[in-house]
Design a protein around this motif. Sequence first.
Motif, PDB file in Angstrom:
ATOM      1  N   PRO A  39       5.162   0.212  -5.015  1.00  0.00           N
ATOM      2  CA  PRO A  39       6.169   0.619  -4.028  1.00  0.00           C
ATOM      3  C   PRO A  39       5.605   0.752  -2.615  1.00  0.00           C
ATOM      4  O   PRO A  39       6.305   0.458  -1.637  1.00  0.00           O
ATOM      5  N   ARG A  40       4.344   1.164  -2.511  1.00  0.00           N
ATOM      6  CA  ARG A  40       3.741   1.521  -1.219  1.00  0.00           C
ATOM      7  C   ARG A  40       3.922   0.454  -0.142  1.00  0.00           C
ATOM      8  O   ARG A  40       4.085   0.769   1.035  1.00  0.00           O
ATOM      9  N   HIS A  47      11.550  -1.999  -3.258  1.00  0.00           N
ATOM     10  CA  HIS A  47      10.937  -0.674  -3.118  1.00  0.00           C
ATOM     11  C   HIS A  47      11.653   0.349  -3.992  1.00  0.00           C
ATOM     12  O   HIS A  47      11.008   1.140  -4.697  1.00  0.00           O
ATOM     13  N   ARG A  51       9.788   2.350  -6.798  1.00  0.00           N
ATOM     14  CA  ARG A  51       9.706   3.804  -6.566  1.00  0.00           C
ATOM     15  C   ARG A  51      10.180   4.538  -7.834  1.00  0.00           C
ATOM     16  O   ARG A  51       9.602   5.527  -8.251  1.00  0.00           O
ATOM     17  N   LEU A  58       5.984  10.823 -12.997  1.00  0.00           N
ATOM     18  CA  LEU A  58       5.605  12.030 -12.244  1.00  0.00           C
ATOM     19  C   LEU A  58       6.502  13.206 -12.600  1.00  0.00           C
ATOM     20  O   LEU A  58       6.050  14.348 -12.684  1.00  0.00           O
ATOM     21  N   LEU A 140      -0.322   5.149  -9.312  1.00  0.00           N
ATOM     22  CA  LEU A 140      -0.350   6.615  -9.353  1.00  0.00           C
ATOM     23  C   LEU A 140      -1.788   7.116  -9.291  1.00  0.00           C
ATOM     24  O   LEU A 140      -2.108   8.058  -8.560  1.00  0.00           O
ATOM     25  N   GLN A 143      -3.460   5.904  -5.751  1.00  0.00           N
ATOM     26  CA  GLN A 143      -2.963   6.644  -4.575  1.00  0.00           C
ATOM     27  C   GLN A 143      -3.413   8.100  -4.588  1.00  0.00           C
ATOM     28  O   GLN A 143      -3.579   8.717  -3.545  1.00  0.00           O
ATOM     29  N   ALA A 144      -3.566   8.639  -5.793  1.00  0.00           N
ATOM     30  CA  ALA A 144      -3.973  10.041  -5.898  1.00  0.00           C
ATOM     31  C   ALA A 144      -5.441  10.229  -5.545  1.00  0.00           C
ATOM     32  O   ALA A 144      -5.857  11.304  -5.108  1.00  0.00           O
ATOM     33  N   SER A 147      -6.952  10.307  -1.486  1.00  0.00           N
ATOM     34  CA  SER A 147      -6.178  11.261  -0.685  1.00  0.00           C
ATOM     35  C   SER A 147      -6.371  12.694  -1.194  1.00  0.00           C
ATOM     36  O   SER A 147      -6.644  13.612  -0.411  1.00  0.00           O
ATOM     37  N   ARG A 183       3.918   0.571  10.414  1.00  0.00           N
ATOM     38  CA  ARG A 183       5.265   0.044  10.219  1.00  0.00           C
ATOM     39  C   ARG A 183       5.412  -1.245  11.024  1.00  0.00           C
ATOM     40  O   ARG A 183       4.699  -1.467  11.988  1.00  0.00           O
ATOM     41  N   SER A 223       1.808  15.197   6.747  1.00  0.00           N
ATOM     42  CA  SER A 223       0.718  14.552   6.008  1.00  0.00           C
ATOM     43  C   SER A 223       1.128  13.887   4.699  1.00  0.00           C
ATOM     44  O   SER A 223       0.388  13.056   4.170  1.00  0.00           O
ATOM     45  N   PHE A 224       2.276  14.258   4.146  1.00  0.00           N
ATOM     46  CA  PHE A 224       2.785  13.556   2.961  1.00  0.00           C
ATOM     47  C   PHE A 224       3.873  12.555   3.351  1.00  0.00           C
ATOM     48  O   PHE A 224       4.596  12.063   2.484  1.00  0.00           O
ATOM     49  N   GLY A 225       3.970  12.238   4.652  1.00  0.00           N
ATOM     50  CA  GLY A 225       5.070  11.404   5.100  1.00  0.00           C
ATOM     51  C   GLY A 225       6.369  12.211   5.097  1.00  0.00           C
ATOM     52  O   GLY A 225       6.409  13.336   4.594  1.00  0.00           O
ATOM     53  N   ARG A 229      10.518   7.462   2.699  1.00  0.00           N
ATOM     54  CA  ARG A 229       9.648   7.207   1.550  1.00  0.00           C
ATOM     55  C   ARG A 229       8.467   8.169   1.530  1.00  0.00           C
ATOM     56  O   ARG A 229       7.304   7.727   1.534  1.00  0.00           O
ATOM     57  N   CYS A 231       5.688  10.904   0.154  1.00  0.00           N
ATOM     58  CA  CYS A 231       4.824  10.868  -1.024  1.00  0.00           C
ATOM     59  C   CYS A 231       5.534  11.502  -2.220  1.00  0.00           C
ATOM     60  O   CYS A 231       5.947  12.656  -2.150  1.00  0.00           O
ATOM     61  N   PRO A 232       5.643  10.786  -3.336  1.00  0.00           N
ATOM     62  CA  PRO A 232       6.265  11.378  -4.526  1.00  0.00           C
ATOM     63  C   PRO A 232       5.305  12.257  -5.318  1.00  0.00           C
ATOM     64  O   PRO A 232       5.701  12.928  -6.263  1.00  0.00           O
TER      65      PRO A 232
HETATM   66  C1  HEM Z   1      -3.367  15.080  -0.620  1.00  0.00           C
HETATM   67  C2  HEM Z   1      -2.991  14.044  -1.328  1.00  0.00           C
HETATM   68  C3  HEM Z   1      -2.007  13.012  -0.863  1.00  0.00           C
HETATM   69  C4  HEM Z   1      -1.626  12.657   0.402  1.00  0.00           C
HETATM   70  C5  HEM Z   1      -2.103  13.246   1.730  1.00  0.00           C
HETATM   71  C6  HEM Z   1      -0.655  11.590   0.269  1.00  0.00           C
HETATM   72  C7  HEM Z   1      -0.018  10.987   1.333  1.00  0.00           C
HETATM   73  C8  HEM Z   1       0.949  10.016   1.212  1.00  0.00           C
HETATM   74  C9  HEM Z   1       1.699   9.464   2.310  1.00  0.00           C
HETATM   75  C10 HEM Z   1       1.529   9.846   3.771  1.00  0.00           C
HETATM   76  C11 HEM Z   1       2.558   8.544   1.800  1.00  0.00           C
HETATM   77  C12 HEM Z   1       3.629   7.770   2.571  1.00  0.00           C
HETATM   78  C13 HEM Z   1       3.223   6.389   2.932  1.00  0.00           C
HETATM   79  C14 HEM Z   1       4.227   5.719   3.867  1.00  0.00           C
HETATM   80  O1  HEM Z   1       5.235   6.297   4.282  1.00  0.00           O
HETATM   81  O2  HEM Z   1       3.976   4.559   4.221  1.00  0.00           O
HETATM   82  C15 HEM Z   1       2.325   8.496   0.380  1.00  0.00           C
HETATM   83  C16 HEM Z   1       2.965   7.649  -0.501  1.00  0.00           C
HETATM   84  C17 HEM Z   1       2.737   7.619  -1.834  1.00  0.00           C
HETATM   85  N1  HEM Z   1       1.969   8.500  -2.564  1.00  0.00           N
HETATM   86 FE1  HEM Z   1       0.842   9.997  -1.828  1.00  0.00          FE
HETATM   87  N2  HEM Z   1      -0.469  11.333  -1.050  1.00  0.00           N
HETATM   88  C18 HEM Z   1      -1.262  12.180  -1.781  1.00  0.00           C
HETATM   89  C19 HEM Z   1      -1.353  12.273  -3.149  1.00  0.00           C
HETATM   90  C20 HEM Z   1      -0.646  11.499  -4.027  1.00  0.00           C
HETATM   91  C21 HEM Z   1      -0.675  11.641  -5.452  1.00  0.00           C
HETATM   92  C22 HEM Z   1      -1.435  12.741  -6.210  1.00  0.00           C
HETATM   93  C23 HEM Z   1       0.111  10.654  -5.962  1.00  0.00           C
HETATM   94  C24 HEM Z   1       0.443  10.321  -7.397  1.00  0.00           C
HETATM   95  C25 HEM Z   1       0.223  11.116  -8.420  1.00  0.00           C
HETATM   96  C26 HEM Z   1       0.636   9.888  -4.843  1.00  0.00           C
HETATM   97  C27 HEM Z   1       1.453   8.784  -4.943  1.00  0.00           C
HETATM   98  C28 HEM Z   1       2.039   8.144  -3.886  1.00  0.00           C
HETATM   99  C29 HEM Z   1       2.886   6.953  -4.028  1.00  0.00           C
HETATM  100  C30 HEM Z   1       3.207   6.223  -5.314  1.00  0.00           C
HETATM  101  C31 HEM Z   1       3.313   6.625  -2.729  1.00  0.00           C
HETATM  102  C32 HEM Z   1       4.198   5.439  -2.331  1.00  0.00           C
HETATM  103  C33 HEM Z   1       5.611   5.922  -2.169  1.00  0.00           C
HETATM  104  C34 HEM Z   1       6.553   4.882  -1.612  1.00  0.00           C
HETATM  105  O3  HEM Z   1       6.137   3.956  -0.916  1.00  0.00           O
HETATM  106  O4  HEM Z   1       7.749   5.024  -1.887  1.00  0.00           O
HETATM  107  N3  HEM Z   1       0.169  10.443  -3.691  1.00  0.00           N
HETATM  108  N4  HEM Z   1       1.371   9.421   0.037  1.00  0.00           N
END
Ligand code: HEM
Length: 249
Positions: A39-40, A47, A51, A58, A140, A143-144, A147, A183, A223-225, A229, A231-232
Motif C-alpha cells: 500500500p505504501r 491502495h 490497505r 493489525l 507489516l 515498515q515496523a 521506524s 508526494r 510523525s505517523f502521517g 493514509r 500509519c495503520p
Molecule cells: C514509530 C514507528 C512508526 C512510524 C514513525 C511510522 C510512520 C509512518 C508514516 C509517516 C506513514 C505514512 C506514509 C505516507 O503518508 O506516505 C506510515 C505508513 C505505514 N505504516 Fe507506519 N510507522 C511506524 C510503525 C509502523 C508499524 C509498527 C507498522 C506495522 C505493524 C507500520 C505500518 C505501516 C504501513 C503498512 C503504512 C502504509 C500505509 C498506507 O500507505 O496506507 N508502521 N508509517
Amino acid sequence: MLVLATYDQVSAALADRDLIVPPTPAATTGVGWLRSAVPRFSSGATHARRRGLVEAPLRALVPDTLRRRARALADRPDTAAVEVLAEALGVAVDPAVVVAAARAYLPPVEPTPADDAAVASLVAALGGTWDEATAARACLLVQACASTAGLIRNALPYKDSGVPEAVLAETLRHSPPVRVLRRQAPDGTLTELDLAAANRDPAVFPDPDTFDVHRVGNHRHLSFGVGLRPCPGDNHALAIAAGVLEGSS
Ligand code: HEM
C-alpha cells in the motif's frame, strides 16, 4: 523539489487527493517487487485494496499483549518490534532478514543484490508466493522495523522523565524516526513534506526545540502521517516501544 515545512502546509498536503505517493516501477522480484506490491507506494483503488490487506491482520493484534511481550525483549531494542510482531502474526523469520529487507525499502535508496536476496528470504519465510497478500504481511514487518527501532532509540535517553506514553509522544514530536514523506502532483512535480520541521513549527509547538515531556498537545505531531493514509500501525508501534521502555527500567 518543492519542500513544505510548516505544520499547516504539511497537514494540508497529506489531505490533498491530488497529491499521490510517487509510484514505483513494476518488478517481479526483490525490493522492487515489494515496493510495487504494497500500500505504501500505491494510490486510488489499488491502495484501498492493499490497505485492507494490512489493516485486517493489525486489527487482530492486541496492543497490550504486544507491550507485555516487548518488555521481555528490552535488551534487543533494534529488533524488538520485528520479533514481537512476527511472533504475533505467526511468522517464523530471523529478525536479521527483516532488517536487511528493510534497508532499501524506502526510495531513493538503490537496492543492492543483497537487499533483493533479503526480500527473497522474507518471502520464503512467508510461504514463498510473490503475491499481494504476501507483500502485505512482508510490509507489516518491514515498515515496523527501522521506524519503531528509531523511536525506541530516540526515546531511551528520556525514559526516566515521565510515563512511557508521554515520553513517546514528545519523542515522536521532537525526533521523528520518519523525517520526510514525498508526494507527486498531477503534472509530475515532486514535493517533500518535512515532518521533522512541521513538528517544530513554533506556531503550533511553542519553544519547539526543547524536549518537554509535559508539553500540552505534543500528541498533535505528524510523525505517523495524517489525512488520507496515516500509519495503520501507530498503536502497535507505541505499545511495543512502551514495553521496551518499561523493560529497560
Ligand atoms: C514509530 C514507528 C512508526 C512510524 C514513525 C511510522 C510512520 C509512518 C508514516 C509517516 C506513514 C505514512 C506514509 C505516507 O503518508 O506516505 C506510515 C505508513 C505505514 N505504516 Fe507506519 N510507522 C511506524 C510503525 C509502523 C508499524 C509498527 C507498522 C506495522 C505493524 C507500520 C505500518 C505501516 C504501513 C503498512 C503504512 C502504509 C500505509 C498506507 O500507505 O496506507 N508502521 N508509517
